[in-house]
Structure formats: C-alpha cells, structure tokens
Design an enzyme around this catalytic site. Sequence first.
Site, PDB file in Angstrom:
ATOM      1  N   CYS A   1      -2.767   0.088   9.947  1.00 46.39           N
ATOM      2  CA  CYS A   1      -3.816  -0.780   9.404  1.00 46.39           C
ATOM      3  C   CYS A   1      -4.783  -1.296  10.466  1.00 46.39           C
ATOM      4  CB  CYS A   1      -3.195  -1.947   8.661  1.00 46.39           C
ATOM      5  SG  CYS A   1      -2.095  -2.896   9.674  1.00 46.39           S
TER       6      CYS A   1
ATOM      7  N   HIS B   1       0.834  -1.210   0.000  1.00 42.36           N
ATOM      8  CA  HIS B   1       0.000   0.000   0.000  1.00 42.36           C
ATOM      9  C   HIS B   1       0.871   1.263   0.000  1.00 42.36           C
ATOM     10  CE1 HIS B   1      -3.235  -2.520   2.219  1.00 42.36           C
ATOM     11  NE2 HIS B   1      -3.708  -2.243   1.017  1.00 42.36           N
TER      12      HIS B   1
HETATM   13  C1  CIR Z   1      -3.711  -7.896   3.271  1.00 44.20           C
HETATM   14  O1  CIR Z   1      -2.895  -8.357   2.493  1.00 44.20           O
HETATM   15  O2  CIR Z   1      -4.717  -7.311   2.891  1.00 44.20           O
HETATM   16  C2  CIR Z   1      -3.478  -8.066   4.752  1.00 44.20           C
HETATM   17  N1  CIR Z   1      -2.838  -9.315   4.998  1.00 44.20           N
HETATM   18  C3  CIR Z   1      -2.650  -6.938   5.313  1.00 44.20           C
HETATM   19  C4  CIR Z   1      -3.341  -5.616   5.222  1.00 44.20           C
HETATM   20  C5  CIR Z   1      -2.563  -4.514   5.856  1.00 44.20           C
HETATM   21  N2  CIR Z   1      -3.258  -3.293   5.684  1.00 44.20           N
HETATM   22  C6  CIR Z   1      -2.695  -2.108   5.787  1.00 44.20           C
HETATM   23  O3  CIR Z   1      -1.510  -2.006   6.008  1.00 44.20           O
HETATM   24  N3  CIR Z   1      -3.459  -1.043   5.602  1.00 44.20           N
END
Ligand code: CIR
Length: 257
Positions: A248, A161
């Site tokens: 996140c 991201h």
């Molecule tokens: C994903 O790949 O969507 C999750 N395992 C990790 C998401 C992390 N999100 C973020 O950093 N905003």
Amino acid sequence: MWTAITRDVSSSLGQCELSFVSRAAIDVTLAAEQHRDYRQALIRLGCRVVTLPAEDELPDAVFVEDTALVLDELAVLTRPGAASRRGEVASIASALREHRAIVKAIEAAGTLDGGDVLRLGQAIHVGESARSNADGILQLRAFVQPFGYSVSGVRTRECLHLKSAVTQLDDETLLLQPAWVDRAAFTGMRVIEVDPSEPHAANVVRIGDALLMPASFPRTHRRLHNAGFDVHVVDVSELQKAEGAVTCCSLVFRDQA
Ligand code: CIR
C-alpha cells in the site's frame, strides 16, 4: 528500471480509516522512520523511488497504492471507496502524468481502491470489497480491455482489500490467506498459504525476483525462504496499526524511458 512512487507519512496518520483493525496509538515519528526504511529497501531492490510531500490533512495519504493502477500502456486513477481518501488522487495524477501519456479516471458512482487490484500478467483481479464496487470494476474494464487485459471481480471476506488476502510471489505463485479469499479464483496458479498464526501476512511486494514483506511475520517468511524465494523484511509496525502493510505504501511500475 522500476519506479516506485511513495508519499511521506501524514502527521494526522492517527486519524486514519480503520475497518478490520482496532484503533491503537500510532507513533507518527516512528512511522515516518519506518517509511524511510521501506523506501531504502525499495532502492536496494532496484527501484528509483519518488517521494511526494506529505499531505497532512489527509491521514491515509501515505497509502498511495489505493489511488491508481499503473500499467505499461496507461494509468488509471481510482476513486477510493472511503470518501475521506478521495482528495489523495489529485497529486498522484500530476505525478503519474510524468510517466504515462494516457491517464484515465474512475468516476462517480464507481469506487475502486488500488489495494483491491491484483494484476497477474494480462489478467486483472479486483476485490469486490467494501471499497471497490461493481461500477468501478466496469469502468476499469472499459479502460484496460482495449489493451488486452481481462478484468474479473473476486469475492473477499473479513479483510480490507483483495491484496490483504493474496499477492503474487512469482509468475506462477501466489501467497494467499485462505480465510479471506478462495483460491478457486486463481486457477492455474501455485498457492503458498500464510502461516495460520499470521493472518495478515499475505501482503508482500514483488520487485523482479525479490520480495519485501513486514518483519512481523517470521513463520510465513520462513515458508517463503524454504520455497526458494529471496525475501527481504522491513519493520512497518506503525503503518500496520493504520491497516496498511507493504504494497500500500508504493505505486511500483516499469518506466518506459
Ligand atoms: C484505509 O483504511 O484506507 C487505510 N487506513 C489503510 C489502507 C491500506 N491500503 C492498502 O493496503 N492498499
């Protein structure tokens, strides 16, 4: 007053999506303890923390940031780029309706992950990543432009991201990983780079004048401390194995009440 919406860790976290991190066994009990410590840290930094119940059938549901963007004037529900994550949005929608009268939603074929959205004042930067597409960015622009926000796409590379690569430290300063995003997208901002030995260190949560970052990046921590920032740390090692970090795990916004 800051509100932080969080969600308990799913028992299925080990089946999470992974893009740039190799799969390693996750101790879900430890992940839940670390998540509790994270929530405590947010409380100490002045947040009222709302914790939604775990959604055990949705492995990545703890990463609530990806499901919405909350501005003072409205909330925008996302349509996560990973199909396995789209079921996470409904319960966040219910929670956000208690805080915002206007709630918009990105619709197919748009995709948008909140982790790709970096708001710097009235300027909203959106990572053009594997998770957020041009349609999603267009829809977001249409929702927020009437409230005076600009929306621009930013190229990212080799990271999940935009906020894996860059986050805000204060009104003038960014923490940035130059291998994953070009600083040219952020003209007028001062940039502190992560320590080269800590490529994943650019993701920090800002609550007012305080910063919260993972404990695993001591060199970047020192850079920020030496630059005068009030830096707090939390051990999120098990959440990092799921390609998560600190932004996140919460949706942080000012409540108007
Ligand atoms: C994903 O790949 O969507 C999750 N395992 C990790 C998401 C992390 N999100 C973020 O950093 N905003």
